[in-house]
Design an enzyme around this catalytic site. Structure first.
Site, PDB file in Angstrom:
ATOM      1  CG  ASP A   1       1.690 -36.237  51.971  1.00  0.00           C
ATOM      2  OD1 ASP A   1       2.628 -37.041  52.198  1.00  0.00           O
ATOM      3  OD2 ASP A   1       0.557 -36.364  52.451  1.00  0.00           O
TER       4      ASP A   1
ATOM      5  CG  ASN B   1      16.232 -36.721  55.212  1.00  0.00           C
ATOM      6  OD1 ASN B   1      16.961 -37.248  56.038  1.00  0.00           O
ATOM      7  ND2 ASN B   1      15.343 -35.790  55.541  1.00  0.00           N
TER       8      ASN B   1
ATOM      9  CE1 TYR C   1      12.291 -44.784  60.424  1.00  0.00           C
ATOM     10  CE2 TYR C   1      13.528 -46.131  61.985  1.00  0.00           C
ATOM     11  CZ  TYR C   1      13.470 -45.072  61.101  1.00  0.00           C
ATOM     12  OH  TYR C   1      14.589 -44.304  60.891  1.00  0.00           O
ATOM     13  N   GLY C   2      11.450 -50.142  61.254  1.00  0.00           N
ATOM     14  CA  GLY C   2      12.655 -50.908  60.980  1.00  0.00           C
ATOM     15  C   GLY C   2      12.497 -51.795  59.764  1.00  0.00           C
ATOM     16  CB  ALA C   3       9.761 -54.026  58.679  1.00  0.00           C
ATOM     17  CB  ALA C   4       9.513 -49.242  56.269  1.00  0.00           C
ATOM     18  CE  LYS C   5      13.952 -44.820  57.195  1.00  0.00           C
ATOM     19  NZ  LYS C   5      14.097 -43.830  56.090  1.00  0.00           N
TER      20      LYS C   5
END
Length: 272
Positions: A61, A88, A152-156
């Site tokens: 994990d 990934n 998600y977008g902010a983390a990427k």
């Protein structure tokens, strides 16, 4: 000078290599001759194999820093080296931002950003010895609005920023790059985008008329880890088939340009 993408004797670690893009990455490096190890929370039904070499799976994990670091340390101890790390693992369910809990925000950030940061820190020492490289799989959501998956977008986006920073901080010893993925045809793609008709309609928004295959993302990772990209670091390479058609074009006298995507998809997609 002729350069061959031969990774014989090289060791490659991939997070989340059991399916989708990760599977494509694992298979691409196996085909290039590398010894490949990948991790995930559950073992896939079959392990990728090429020319007598089978990718090795480890249950991890990656949100758990201790598990993440132990995986890297173990594979380095067994192989005596590490040449490439591909981060990934990622993803997020769809949902309105204001309905998300603080724990949800934390979990999405952990899987899409912090897990990669922890793995990179753990891999730095071994990669430094081999003049190796890191490849982070990011997303077009990092650079365009991502309604429904805003965290998600902010983390990427954070991962792309870290990629650029470490590309400088770790130079010249370790190269750090990112592959920014557009829409990809994975095992769950059709269900994610709705019916087959809806899937085809989404594919038509891509200038090349189709989604990428996981293997196409994997091949780009091999290129970035190879001598062909020896002077490339801190880069974010878009693999998105041209991005998205500007919406306004569909409502202008030049709308026939956009309709070319429809024809490409109807005829089986753009050629490779």
């Amino acid at each position: 000078m002729s350069l061959v993408l031969d990774f014989s004797g090289k060791v490659v670690a991939v997070t989340g290599g059991g399916r989708g893009v990760g599977r494509g990455v694992v298979e691409a490096f196996l085909d290039a001759g590398a010894e490949v190890e990948f991790c995930g929370r559950s073992e896939p039904e079959s392990l990728p194999e090429r020319a007598g070499r089978t990718a090795r799976f480890c249950a991890v994990d990656v949100r758990d820093a201790a598990q993440n670091e132990a995986w890297i340390a173990d594979l380095v101890q067994r192989h005596g080296r590490l040449d490439v790390l591909v981060n990934n693992v990622g993803g997020s369910p769809f949902g309105r931002f204001e309905e998300g809990s603080a724990r949800y925000f934390q979990a999405v950030t952990e899987i899409n950003f912090l897990s990669a940061a922890v793995a990179m820190r753990a891999a730095f020492g071994p990669l430094r010895v081999t003049s190796g490289s890191v490849i982070n799989i990011t997303s077009i959501s990092a650079r365009r609005p991502s309604p429904g998956t805003a965290v998600y977008g902010a983390a990427k986006a954070a991962l792309e920023s870290l990629t650029r920073s470490l590309g400088v901080e770790w130079a010249p010893e370790v190269r750090v790059n990112a592959v920014s993925s557009g829409l990809v045809h994975t095992e769950s793609a059709a269900g994610h985008y709705g019916t087959s008709t809806q899937y085809e309609q989404v594919a038509r928004t891509i200038p090349r008329g189709r989604m990428a295959s996981p293997r196409e993302l994997g091949d780009v990772c091999v290129m970035l880890a190879s001598p062909l990209s020896a002077h490339v670091t801190g880069a974010v390479l878009a693999v998105d088939g041209g991005g998205e058609w500007p919406a306004f074009l569909a409502h202008t006298p030049n709308a026939d340009i956009v309709r070319q995507a429809d024809r490409a998809t109807t005829n089986g997609g753009a050629t490779s």
